[in-house]
Design an enzyme around this catalytic site. Structure first.
Site, mmCIF file in Angstrom:
data_model
loop_
_atom_site.group_PDB
_atom_site.id
_atom_site.type_symbol
_atom_site.label_atom_id
_atom_site.label_comp_id
_atom_site.label_asym_id
_atom_site.label_seq_id
_atom_site.Cartn_x
_atom_site.Cartn_y
_atom_site.Cartn_z
ATOM 1 C CE LYS A 40 -18.110 -27.037 9.674
ATOM 2 N NZ LYS A 40 -17.512 -27.827 10.745
ATOM 3 N NE ARG A 87 -9.401 -34.792 9.939
ATOM 4 C CZ ARG A 87 -9.853 -35.169 11.132
ATOM 5 N NH1 ARG A 87 -9.766 -36.432 11.498
ATOM 6 N NH2 ARG A 87 -10.374 -34.296 11.965
#
Length: 492
Positions: free
Chosen positions: A272, A348
């Site tokens: 990020k 996920r």
């Protein structure tokens, strides 16, 4: 703070301040409120005129009562339209009362609010929740508390005598919400996979739950390649948390609640970076796990006749020489292979193995919560969670639970056609799809790890945190999801 449900009439209550709810369409003060106005020499009417108070929801006015009155101040609380009064209106009114009481330095408060939904018990619970949630202040990491030690000591709910059980329910739920808030708000050097597991063990010890913490080796034996792939770059060991609440006797239902437990998310090698990446806020990427443990704490105290399994695959997503590469292929515990085309879509992957684990427990329904996608924030904003489920009955149950809890969610489309975007040429599927519909493809990814059990996914990326005072929440972690989960479990 002590919250009491008492039958003392409005005209006879004595203390620092009285909080009185007024509807928007009220033109003249009526009943006990009109008599109170006469008793206080028209003070209520004067403050209404001076401040142009209209009773709009969220509005308030404060006046001091002189002349040696047994009540020092009066708060007027706007309730909005009488015909649309709901539990969350009185919950928010309770929050307004708490904030005003603190600001005006009132130690004892009398609250006169109407019954919502013709349900006194639910009304009392909602008011008590609002008061407690708005009173919460996290000063753990400050050398000097901002409130300088002042706190409201007692809140009396007038006209609700006999509703002690409702207050007890509110106390249990708020304890769970505040635990979730503390976990999410704490920095990543305070809440790690290790301390998250210790929190689960503490809940088990204090409330008589069963606890199982699977270490890396245990997860390897179960074939949890997706979870361990995310964990492999961190110097901290992963912890697979499994808490179980079992009621006395035969449970009516068996449920599983799974929370994403990324105690810090750097993004991995897809780091990020740049404006808007919010890497400094990635301590909150375990908001699902926080809500799961908060719900465990509350449910253990409320003792429903439902068996509940609380699960979180806890780890960090870090960068090192052992880091997962973009393009790597992982095998989950159900044998499915995943091409990792983005290491920042890691939540996920951890949820995949947690879902497989939960279904093997033979539960009747599974709900997972995760700060999963920025796409859901783009779709629904900061205050609304996305609800994804192929099961209409479960989706309706969660929507009703959220309504009762005062937490906003919206059912999103479960468009199977979008799974085309996850197809891989070298593995069963990829972990991310096209940019469009990113929250939907994330939910479709998770669906590959649930065979038959009714399942729902809550994307809570938006409402897990707020930067402003909002309803019952102060700036910071909200504890979103705890109240909805508790209402859902209690409704089974």
């Amino acid at each position: 703070m002590e919250i009491r449900a008492i039958d003392t009439p409005l005209l006879d209550w004595t203390g620092d301040c009285l909080a009185i709810g007024l509807f928007e369409e009220t033109e003249e003060l009526q009943g006990d409120v009109a008599q109170l106005n006469e008793k206080f020499a028209d003070a209520l009417k004067e403050i209404i005129e001076e401040t142009e108070f209209k009773g709009k929801e969220g509005s308030s006015a404060v006046t001091r009562i002189g002349g040696g009155s047994p009540v020092r101040k009066v708060f007027l609380i706007g309730l909005g339209n009488q015909e649309t009064l709901k539990l969350d209106n009185v919950r928010r009114a309770g929050a307004t009362v708490a904030r005003l009481a603190k600001k005006e330095k009132c130690k004892t408060v009398g609250v006169n609010l109407p019954t919502a939904n013709n349900d006194p018990a639910a009304t009392v619970q909602a008011i008590a929740e609002g008061v407690q949630l708005a009173s919460y202040q996290d000063n753990r990491f400050k050398s000097e508390p901002e409130d300088k030690g002042f706190c409201v000591e007692r809140v009396d709910l007038l006209g609700f005598a006999g509703q002690e059980a409702a207050i007890a329910r509110a106390n249990s739920i708020c304890a769970g919400v505040n635990l979730a808030r503390e976990l999410v708000a704490a920095p990543a050097n305070e809440v790690t996979p290790i301390t998250l597991a210790e929190t689960a063990q503490k809940i088990a010890q204090e409330h008589g739950l069963q606890v199982e913490i699977l270490e890396r080796e245990d997860c390897e034996k179960l074939g949890m390649g997706a979870f361990l792939g995310v964990a492999q770059a961190s110097d901290l060991p992963p912890k697979f948390i499994h808490l179980t609440y079992k009621p006395e006797g035969t449970p009516k239902r068996k449920l599983a609640i799974i929370g994403k437990g990324l105690t810090f998310d750097s993004g991995g090698l897809n780091i990020k970076a740049g404006p808007g990446s919010s890497i400094e806020m990635m301590k909150m990427d375990m908001g699902g796990a926080g809500a799961t443990l908060g719900a465990a704490k509350a449910i253990a105290q409320l003792k429903p006749d439902v068996e509940v399994h609380f699960i979180s695959a806890a780890t960090e997503n870090m960068i090192s020489g052992r880091a997962l590469h973009p393009g790597d292929i992982l095998k989950a515990s159900n044998g499915k292979t995943i091409e990792v085309n983005n290491t920042d879509a890691e939540g996920r992957l951890t949820l995949a193995d947690a879902l497989v684990f939960a279904e093997k427990l033979g539960v009747d329904a599974i709900v997972d919560l995760a700060t999963l996608t920025g796409a859901c924030i783009i779709a629904l904003g900061d205050e609304i969670a996305g609800l994804f489920s192929p099961d209409d009955k479960l989706a309706q149950q969660l929507a009703q639970a959220a309504e009762a809890a005062g937490e906003k969610l919206w059912r999103m489309p479960f468009e199977e056609k979008y799974f085309e975007g996850l197809k891989s040429g070298i593995a069963d599927f990829k972990n991310t799809g096209p940019r469009g519909g990113g929250s939907i493809t994330a939910a479709l990814f998770l669906k590959q790890f649930v065979k038959e059990t009714p399942w729902a996914h809550l994307d809570i990326a938006g409402p897990v945190w707020t930067d402003k005072e909002n309803g019952c929440n102060n700036p910071g972690a909200t504890g979103y999801g705890v109240r909805t989960l508790v209402h859902w479990v209690l409704s089974q």
